[in-house]
Design a protein around this motif. Structure first.
Motif, short mmCIF file in Angstrom:
data_model
loop_
_atom_site.label_atom_id
_atom_site.label_comp_id
_atom_site.label_asym_id
_atom_site.label_seq_id
_atom_site.Cartn_x
_atom_site.Cartn_y
_atom_site.Cartn_z
N LYS A 35 0.84 -1.19 0.00
CA LYS A 35 0.00 0.00 0.00
C LYS A 35 0.87 1.24 0.00
O LYS A 35 1.90 1.29 0.66
CB LYS A 35 -0.89 0.02 1.25
CG LYS A 35 -1.88 -1.10 1.32
CD LYS A 35 -2.67 -1.02 2.61
CE LYS A 35 -3.62 -2.19 2.74
NZ LYS A 35 -4.33 -2.18 4.01
N ARG A 36 0.45 2.25 -0.74
CA ARG A 36 1.17 3.52 -0.74
C ARG A 36 0.72 4.33 0.47
O ARG A 36 -0.47 4.43 0.74
CB ARG A 36 0.91 4.28 -2.03
CG ARG A 36 1.45 3.50 -3.23
CD ARG A 36 1.55 4.34 -4.45
NE ARG A 36 2.26 5.57 -4.26
CZ ARG A 36 3.54 5.76 -4.61
NH1 ARG A 36 4.21 4.79 -5.16
NH2 ARG A 36 4.11 6.93 -4.44
N GLN A 37 1.67 4.89 1.17
CA GLN A 37 1.38 5.64 2.39
C GLN A 37 2.06 7.01 2.32
O GLN A 37 2.96 7.32 3.09
CB GLN A 37 1.86 4.86 3.61
CG GLN A 37 1.20 3.52 3.75
CD GLN A 37 1.77 2.72 4.90
OE1 GLN A 37 2.77 3.07 5.48
NE2 GLN A 37 1.10 1.64 5.23
N ASN A 38 1.62 7.83 1.38
CA ASN A 38 2.27 9.12 1.15
C ASN A 38 2.16 10.05 2.35
O ASN A 38 3.12 10.73 2.69
CB ASN A 38 1.68 9.79 -0.09
CG ASN A 38 1.97 8.99 -1.34
OD1 ASN A 38 2.95 8.26 -1.40
ND2 ASN A 38 1.12 9.12 -2.33
N ILE A 39 1.00 10.10 2.98
CA ILE A 39 0.81 11.02 4.09
C ILE A 39 1.70 10.63 5.27
O ILE A 39 2.41 11.47 5.83
CB ILE A 39 -0.67 11.06 4.53
CG1 ILE A 39 -1.57 11.54 3.39
CG2 ILE A 39 -0.86 11.91 5.77
CD1 ILE A 39 -1.32 12.97 2.96
N SER A 40 1.68 9.37 5.64
CA SER A 40 2.50 8.95 6.79
C SER A 40 3.99 9.10 6.48
O SER A 40 4.77 9.46 7.35
CB SER A 40 2.18 7.52 7.20
OG SER A 40 2.46 6.63 6.14
N ASP A 41 4.41 8.85 5.24
CA ASP A 41 5.80 9.05 4.88
C ASP A 41 6.19 10.52 4.97
O ASP A 41 7.28 10.85 5.43
CB ASP A 41 6.07 8.55 3.46
CG ASP A 41 6.05 7.03 3.36
OD1 ASP A 41 6.08 6.37 4.41
OD2 ASP A 41 5.99 6.52 2.22
#
Length: 80
Positions: A35-41
């Motif tokens: 899963k892509r987790q742009n916000i948490s990254d």
């Protein structure tokens, strides 16, 4: 009633945990795309940047202080 409900919930969680660790379920989970987790990254990257900036700034201030403000003490002799 509260203890009975808590025990039941704990039992359900244990059963779910056992099901999630079955070899077939693990194989299926590993075959899926991550899963892509742009916000948490972005949040973790911002925190990391703040900590690094804070640490390097205080290192510089401490180094400057030890070289120019306490040049006559025995402690500062080790920095030269």
């Amino acid at each position: 009633m509260r203890n009975g409900g808590g025990t039941r919930l704990k039992k359900d969680l244990n059963e779910d945990l056992i099901k999630d660790h079955h070899p077939e379920v693990i194989r299926k989970r590993l075959s899926l795309e991550p899963k892509r987790q742009n916000i948490s990254d972005a949040v973790l990257g911002g925190i990391d940047g703040c900590i690094t900036t804070f640490a390097s700034s205080f290192w510089f201030c401490g180094r400057w202080f030890s070289l120019f403000c306490c040049s006559d003490t025995w402690l500062c002799e080790s920095y030269r």
